[in-house]
Design a protein around this motif. Sequence first.
Motif, PDB file in Angstrom:
ATOM      1  N   GLU A 465       0.817  -1.197   0.000  1.00  0.00           N
ATOM      2  CA  GLU A 465       0.000   0.000   0.000  1.00  0.00           C
ATOM      3  C   GLU A 465       0.860   1.260   0.000  1.00  0.00           C
ATOM      4  N   ARG A 466       2.092   1.148   0.503  1.00  0.00           N
ATOM      5  CA  ARG A 466       2.937   2.331   0.634  1.00  0.00           C
ATOM      6  C   ARG A 466       4.226   2.266  -0.192  1.00  0.00           C
ATOM      7  N   ALA A 467       4.654   1.121  -0.583  1.00  0.00           N
ATOM      8  CA  ALA A 467       5.915   0.972  -1.310  1.00  0.00           C
ATOM      9  C   ALA A 467       5.654   0.755  -2.800  1.00  0.00           C
ATOM     10  N   SER A 468       6.418   1.483  -3.627  1.00  0.00           N
ATOM     11  CA  SER A 468       6.285   1.365  -5.079  1.00  0.00           C
ATOM     12  C   SER A 468       7.666   1.314  -5.715  1.00  0.00           C
ATOM     13  N   LEU A 469       7.707   0.718  -6.893  1.00  0.00           N
ATOM     14  CA  LEU A 469       8.940   0.645  -7.663  1.00  0.00           C
ATOM     15  C   LEU A 469       8.611   0.969  -9.118  1.00  0.00           C
ATOM     16  N   PRO A 535      12.611   3.520  -6.781  1.00  0.00           N
ATOM     17  CA  PRO A 535      11.759   3.089  -5.664  1.00  0.00           C
ATOM     18  C   PRO A 535      11.263   4.287  -4.853  1.00  0.00           C
ATOM     19  N   SER A 536      10.098   4.137  -4.232  1.00  0.00           N
ATOM     20  CA  SER A 536       9.549   5.174  -3.363  1.00  0.00           C
ATOM     21  C   SER A 536       8.740   4.522  -2.251  1.00  0.00           C
ATOM     22  N   PHE A 537       8.615   5.251  -1.146  1.00  0.00           N
ATOM     23  CA  PHE A 537       7.891   4.715   0.008  1.00  0.00           C
ATOM     24  C   PHE A 537       7.141   5.853   0.683  1.00  0.00           C
ATOM     25  N   GLN A 538       5.846   5.649   0.886  1.00  0.00           N
ATOM     26  CA  GLN A 538       4.997   6.623   1.552  1.00  0.00           C
ATOM     27  C   GLN A 538       5.095   6.382   3.056  1.00  0.00           C
ATOM     28  N   THR A 540       4.208   8.286   5.587  1.00  0.00           N
ATOM     29  CA  THR A 540       2.881   8.591   6.125  1.00  0.00           C
ATOM     30  C   THR A 540       2.046   9.109   4.962  1.00  0.00           C
ATOM     31  N   ASP A 541       0.814   9.487   5.228  1.00  0.00           N
ATOM     32  CA  ASP A 541      -0.011  10.030   4.163  1.00  0.00           C
ATOM     33  C   ASP A 541       0.559  11.327   3.601  1.00  0.00           C
ATOM     34  N   ASP A 542       1.426  11.981   4.381  1.00  0.00           N
ATOM     35  CA  ASP A 542       1.927  13.291   3.984  1.00  0.00           C
ATOM     36  C   ASP A 542       3.427  13.323   3.720  1.00  0.00           C
ATOM     37  N   VAL A 543       4.114  12.205   3.821  1.00  0.00           N
ATOM     38  CA  VAL A 543       5.559  12.178   3.634  1.00  0.00           C
ATOM     39  C   VAL A 543       5.933  11.045   2.683  1.00  0.00           C
ATOM     40  N   LEU A 544       6.584  11.405   1.578  1.00  0.00           N
ATOM     41  CA  LEU A 544       7.055  10.438   0.592  1.00  0.00           C
ATOM     42  C   LEU A 544       8.575  10.500   0.538  1.00  0.00           C
ATOM     43  N   VAL A 545       9.232   9.354   0.591  1.00  0.00           N
ATOM     44  CA  VAL A 545      10.679   9.288   0.369  1.00  0.00           C
ATOM     45  C   VAL A 545      10.915   8.492  -0.918  1.00  0.00           C
ATOM     46  N   TYR A 546      11.962   8.867  -1.650  1.00  0.00           N
ATOM     47  CA  TYR A 546      12.214   8.193  -2.916  1.00  0.00           C
ATOM     48  C   TYR A 546      13.704   8.227  -3.232  1.00  0.00           C
TER      49      TYR A 546
END
Length: 800
Positions: A465-469, A535-538, A540-546
């Motif tokens: 739900e929070r991790a994408s590539l 790659p990216s990881f949410q 929280t709902d308001d903070v994305l790291v990539y």
Amino acid sequence: MRSHHMKHWLGLVTALSSGVALNVPAFAQDASGGSGSAERDLEEVVVTARNRSELLQEVPIPISVVSGATLDRDRTFTVAELSQRAPGLTATTPNARRSGISIRGIGKTSGNDNMEPAVGVIVDDVFLGHVGMTYQDFTDLERVEILRGPQGTLLGKNTSLGAIKYTSRAPSFSPETKLELEGGLSTESYKARGSYSNALVDDLLAFRASGFYDNQEGDIENVANGGHWHERNRYGGRVQFLLQPSSTLSVKLNLDGAFTDENSNTKPFMVDPTTLNDGSVRATTYTTRLARDYFGGYTPIIGSWDKIELDMARPLITDNYGASAVVTWNAGPVELTSITAARWFHFDAKNDQEQTRFAIARSGTLVDTRQISQEFRLAGDINDRIDYQTGIYLFNIDTDTTSRNTYGADAGAFYASDSQYRTLNTVAGRQLLQASLRDVFSVTNQQPVSDSAAVFGQVNWHLTERASLTLGLRQTWEYKTNEVYRRTTLLNGSSLVSTGNATADAIRAAQAGADYGVIEGQRIKDDSIAWLINPSFQLTDDVLVYASASAGEKSGAVAFDNNGGIANVEPEKSLNFEAGVKSQLFENLLTLNVNVYYTRVRDYQNVTSEPDPTSPTGFSSRLGNIPEIRAVGTEFDAAVRVTENFQITAGGAYNEAEYTHWSTATCPRSFPSTVAVCNNTGRQIVGAPRWTGIVGFDYQLPLASGFGAHFFGNHVYRSRHNLEQLLSPYGEQSGYSLTDLGAGITHETDSAKYELSIVAKNAFDTQYTTSVNDFSNSAPVGYDGIGPRRYVGVILRSSF
């Protein structure tokens, strides 16, 4: 899920607030234009950086966004003006052909039609293949997105260092009218912009028409005839038709054109050094040539920012126009998009070469470029966790470019060497001086042609739900040809004949060069691969790291040296690593996006000067490759609401961009000729300030009866940097700041909105340049990219 969140916000794509500042999301506003207490947080911004509508804060790419409303408010219409709104973006625009755009200090081009841009500019999904196509006013825009880092897997040809993506306002099925009139207070100017959109057939066919006129007196006086240069005299327009026969099919047709005919191609001479860096005296200079008694004690203008002397120059003409058709079909499980486009670019420069009152020389290049492109995209979902895009891209561009030099009656006395001048400086000899170059017309023509084809694909895999590539790949094939010839005649077309004097003939031969017939270049047939791992990881709902790793390639060029010899340029290869955080904090009252990067470019393409004993100046300028450069730095974008009606935006960058391998660079002309090679390894690259800072504010003050007051401003700072291609000490531009300020009164009714504003561009009248030409034995140091001086204008705007 994030997809549900996305759908909730897609309606915002046409509702960007008029209060949006330089490069980050706007604050939500109520219908009256004031800030509603229930909507105090920052408005989400939708972008199409990855060829689909997504929330800016959910795209794992460093992107700066400027809304169309902000562009209108701040009078930001050119690429050079846009560079004051986004960290990491710089631009040089002395004229269309010599325009250069860089991101993180990398990517500028300079006056060579064989060189392709490394920072791609894309307008309504159409890539502009010649950098001169960016030399225009871009108006009636929805937004501009500045994407930093390689974008080649999706955005395609020559976006290996980044891209600028323009999106025009689309046709509407309900009436929409915008009109603005502008007049100058500090400078005589008359400007107008407007647009109208409506349905031609309800729910089936809509159109949008927009146009602009921009006339502004120049801020440099030409003492030769009393006129003014560095002016603006341009106009253009766009017509769009939108056909929507069903909810799943749309066709958008675009026709646009932008035209200039202006006294704008200026290059004030700033310094003519008398010695070299070892203390040795320069025997022959621009000043000593004009001190010859032939010119009667004439003193040229050197060192002035507001005066110039031009006798043989003519207005600069630049035409950009094109057409495109975008067809989008949502076939259920997949969406198919077809983009068919053709564009034309015409450029005609006739410059006063030596900038005096005498009939010495006029030079300039005539360019005609045509490009056609076809792109097919297919997008869809494989399952609930994997979506994709794939497609093919076909592109052809051909250019006919002719460098022209015309010589007048006084050219021989100026270009003669000291010994040649002494030989002919007699009553009879002066006639031979004039005959040596009078009416001589020399042309060098090249015809580069490029064909390319590519297949590409990009997959977004939502691991959780929070991790994408995101994975991307693009394969490109290139085929390039070119040919060159040089011919010298008299202006009437007749062949040159000997003057009957060996010294006069030698003056002519040294300046005009030797003729040669058509020479075929060494053809290029090549392929390249661009790739992306992102790659990216949410958190929280308001903070994305990539993070990302990517590579791209800018194609080589079929080129020639100054005498028609083969001098091909190798492809430019970039490797880039990024890491960043996108966040909305304190209940969405603060947006803060920060990223760090490492970029390495091998075989960096650049226009370089090289020793050339056959050249009148002793040097020749041509395309070449610098072995390696590297850029390491950090950037940030931020916005904060201070009160319900007051917002502050900021952006900045620290950029350590250096030549990591350029130990055999040609030395600047301040070195004696005995020192031909300099080691530039470890030096900051041309046109790359280490520090850039941008801060802006927007304050809206509601008043009674639908009235309001509006105050806004933007300030950009760039630290010291060198602007001369070979890092000459005369190319140093000191750190400088530019400030734009504005204030207005608004009145809004149920059906219309009116605003009367005053805007000051470069409010503190900063003197600066974005390009420097080094001196030669026939020219001083020239600032050919001087920035516009202070301008204050009044704008009356209405929309209904």
